[in-house]
Design a protein around this motif. Sequence first.
Motif, mmCIF file in Angstrom:
data_model
loop_
_atom_site.group_PDB
_atom_site.id
_atom_site.type_symbol
_atom_site.label_atom_id
_atom_site.label_comp_id
_atom_site.label_asym_id
_atom_site.label_seq_id
_atom_site.Cartn_x
_atom_site.Cartn_y
_atom_site.Cartn_z
ATOM 1 N N CYS A 235 79.789 116.836 78.278
ATOM 2 C CA CYS A 235 79.499 117.290 79.637
ATOM 3 C C CYS A 235 80.031 116.295 80.656
ATOM 4 C CB CYS A 235 77.999 117.437 79.852
ATOM 5 S SG CYS A 235 77.201 118.642 78.797
ATOM 6 N N ALA A 236 80.819 116.785 81.586
ATOM 7 C CA ALA A 236 81.304 115.989 82.714
ATOM 8 C C ALA A 236 82.112 114.762 82.300
ATOM 9 C CB ALA A 236 80.138 115.575 83.609
ATOM 10 N N ARG A 237 82.725 114.809 81.118
ATOM 11 C CA ARG A 237 83.589 113.705 80.692
ATOM 12 C C ARG A 237 84.939 113.801 81.407
ATOM 13 N NH1 ARG A 237 82.960 114.125 74.083
ATOM 14 N NH2 ARG A 237 80.669 113.975 73.984
ATOM 15 N N ALA A 238 85.610 112.684 81.549
ATOM 16 C CA ALA A 238 86.946 112.690 82.135
ATOM 17 C C ALA A 238 87.906 113.437 81.213
ATOM 18 C CB ALA A 238 87.438 111.255 82.339
ATOM 19 N N ASN A 239 88.827 114.167 81.805
ATOM 20 C CA ASN A 239 89.837 114.915 81.047
ATOM 21 C C ASN A 239 89.224 115.877 80.036
ATOM 22 O OD1 ASN A 239 91.949 113.444 82.378
ATOM 23 N ND2 ASN A 239 91.576 111.742 80.956
ATOM 24 N N ALA A 240 88.049 116.417 80.366
ATOM 25 C CA ALA A 240 87.364 117.358 79.473
ATOM 26 C C ALA A 240 86.609 118.385 80.318
ATOM 27 C CB ALA A 240 86.406 116.616 78.545
ATOM 28 N N PRO A 241 87.324 119.307 80.933
ATOM 29 C CA PRO A 241 86.707 120.286 81.834
ATOM 30 C C PRO A 241 85.860 121.332 81.125
ATOM 31 C CG PRO A 241 88.985 120.872 81.460
ATOM 32 C CD PRO A 241 88.780 119.521 80.804
ATOM 33 N N GLY A 242 85.114 122.083 81.922
ATOM 34 C CA GLY A 242 84.353 123.196 81.386
ATOM 35 C C GLY A 242 85.286 124.369 81.116
ATOM 36 N N VAL A 243 84.964 125.128 80.079
ATOM 37 C CA VAL A 243 85.747 126.323 79.748
ATOM 38 C C VAL A 243 84.835 127.537 79.894
ATOM 39 C CG1 VAL A 243 87.143 127.491 78.001
ATOM 40 C CG2 VAL A 243 87.154 124.977 78.146
ATOM 41 N N TYR A 244 85.361 128.563 80.526
ATOM 42 C CA TYR A 244 84.587 129.753 80.874
ATOM 43 C C TYR A 244 85.287 131.010 80.376
ATOM 44 C CZ TYR A 244 82.578 126.299 84.025
ATOM 45 O OH TYR A 244 81.973 125.157 84.517
ATOM 46 N N SER A 245 84.513 132.012 79.993
ATOM 47 C CA SER A 245 85.120 133.293 79.637
ATOM 48 C C SER A 245 85.733 133.885 80.901
ATOM 49 C CB SER A 245 84.064 134.261 79.101
ATOM 50 O OG SER A 245 83.574 133.831 77.861
ATOM 51 N N GLU A 246 86.949 134.385 80.794
ATOM 52 C CA GLU A 246 87.653 134.945 81.944
ATOM 53 C C GLU A 246 87.197 136.389 82.144
ATOM 54 O OE1 GLU A 246 92.299 135.427 83.323
ATOM 55 O OE2 GLU A 246 91.737 133.736 82.059
ATOM 56 N N VAL A 247 86.280 136.580 83.063
ATOM 57 C CA VAL A 247 85.603 137.864 83.236
ATOM 58 C C VAL A 247 86.557 139.022 83.520
ATOM 59 C CG1 VAL A 247 84.013 139.126 84.735
ATOM 60 C CG2 VAL A 247 83.400 136.852 83.913
ATOM 61 N N SER A 248 87.579 138.802 84.323
ATOM 62 C CA SER A 248 88.466 139.914 84.676
ATOM 63 C C SER A 248 89.132 140.528 83.450
ATOM 64 C CB SER A 248 89.530 139.456 85.677
ATOM 65 O OG SER A 248 90.329 138.413 85.145
ATOM 66 N N THR A 249 89.388 139.717 82.441
ATOM 67 C CA THR A 249 90.007 140.208 81.210
ATOM 68 C C THR A 249 89.117 141.227 80.515
ATOM 69 O OG1 THR A 249 91.209 138.157 80.850
ATOM 70 C CG2 THR A 249 90.843 139.535 78.914
ATOM 71 N N PHE A 250 87.801 141.001 80.615
ATOM 72 C CA PHE A 250 86.846 141.840 79.883
ATOM 73 C C PHE A 250 86.106 142.829 80.764
ATOM 74 C CE2 PHE A 250 87.075 137.624 77.790
ATOM 75 C CZ PHE A 250 87.710 138.028 76.619
ATOM 76 N N ALA A 251 86.483 142.928 82.044
ATOM 77 C CA ALA A 251 85.742 143.775 82.981
ATOM 78 C C ALA A 251 85.608 145.218 82.507
ATOM 79 C CB ALA A 251 86.397 143.729 84.357
ATOM 80 N N SER A 252 86.698 145.772 82.010
ATOM 81 C CA SER A 252 86.669 147.160 81.547
ATOM 82 C C SER A 252 85.775 147.306 80.313
ATOM 83 C CB SER A 252 88.081 147.641 81.231
ATOM 84 O OG SER A 252 88.081 148.954 80.736
ATOM 85 N N ALA A 253 85.892 146.370 79.380
ATOM 86 C CA ALA A 253 85.072 146.412 78.160
ATOM 87 C C ALA A 253 83.593 146.232 78.499
ATOM 88 C CB ALA A 253 85.527 145.331 77.186
ATOM 89 N N ILE A 254 83.308 145.358 79.463
ATOM 90 C CA ILE A 254 81.918 145.128 79.881
ATOM 91 C C ILE A 254 81.335 146.394 80.493
ATOM 92 C CG2 ILE A 254 80.475 143.897 81.547
ATOM 93 C CD1 ILE A 254 82.328 141.438 81.070
ATOM 94 N N ALA A 255 82.102 147.032 81.372
ATOM 95 C CA ALA A 255 81.634 148.261 82.005
ATOM 96 C C ALA A 255 81.394 149.357 80.977
ATOM 97 C CB ALA A 255 82.651 148.736 83.040
ATOM 98 N N SER A 256 82.310 149.464 80.020
ATOM 99 C CA SER A 256 82.168 150.482 78.979
ATOM 100 C C SER A 256 80.945 150.211 78.125
ATOM 101 C CB SER A 256 83.439 150.484 78.113
ATOM 102 O OG SER A 256 83.314 151.423 77.060
ATOM 103 N N ALA A 257 80.736 148.939 77.758
ATOM 104 C CA ALA A 257 79.593 148.567 76.932
ATOM 105 C C ALA A 257 78.284 148.820 77.677
ATOM 106 C CB ALA A 257 79.693 147.105 76.520
ATOM 107 N N ALA A 258 78.268 148.492 78.957
ATOM 108 C CA ALA A 258 77.044 148.684 79.749
ATOM 109 C C ALA A 258 76.644 150.148 79.812
ATOM 110 C CB ALA A 258 77.262 148.137 81.155
ATOM 111 N N SER A 259 77.632 151.017 79.822
ATOM 112 C CA SER A 259 77.336 152.459 79.916
ATOM 113 C C SER A 259 76.676 153.001 78.651
ATOM 114 C CB SER A 259 78.618 153.238 80.193
ATOM 115 O OG SER A 259 79.479 153.234 79.071
#
Length: 261
Positions: A235-259
């Motif tokens: 956590c918060a180390r130098a040269n070691a950023p946070g990695v996040y799921s890229e929501v826009s890539t999965f937006a369609s799948a998320i919407a479909s799953a939610a339905s």
Amino acid sequence: MKKLITALKRAAAAGAAALAIISLQPLSSAQAAPAPVVGGTRAAQGEFPFMVRLSMGCGGALYTQQIVLTAAHCVSGSGANTSITATAGVVDLQSTSGRVQVRSTRVLQAPGYNGTGKDWALIKLAQPINLPTLKIATTTQYNTGDFTVAGWGSAREGGAQQRYMLKATVPFISDATCKAYGGYYSGLVAGEEICAGFASGGVDTCQGDSGGPMFRKDNAGAYIQVGIVSWGDGCARANAPGVYSEVSTFASAIASAASTL
């Protein structure tokens, strides 16, 4: 929980989750342990009304008033599940004024999730929570600039979960720059993961922040979610950023799953 492998998937191990920016995915490839936002400040009551704290030690955001968007590594699979309690409406988890707690009924983990990429999941609640929702990005338009992260995770690597929600601002890091940090980052799944943080470290999500949103303002001045706290090397180390799921890539799948929930 945020993946911390030494990288932690930023979900809290044994049910504790934090938002200190550490790693957003499990401490090993098998465990997840996120913390509260490291280098953050306390959020004001009502500042981020869509934020949700999950009882297994993760964060999340209200995708709809009855569905929480979180990380796949925070849940054990898909199907009926009444074991999760979602807490919303407060920045102080011990406050009873305005606090809403609702049990889960079903969980849907991203199809094909195997610990790498596709780190998203949906949790359906037994009843709606009457609070604002957080819209998600459907294009890469907002995958740049400065982002806000928030949560109740650890405020330092290996620290305890927090009583109060913390918030912090982290800048976008390109896939090429992120991969160039080497180590775990060389395996970044471009197109499915997005990095954010400072080369000098000091500000990050951490154990217990897993599943929480990374968001920014859109062109209309409204918050829009661009990422989901996933993992990091500590956590918060130098040269070691946070990695996040890229929501826009999965937006369609998320919407479909939610339905289907």
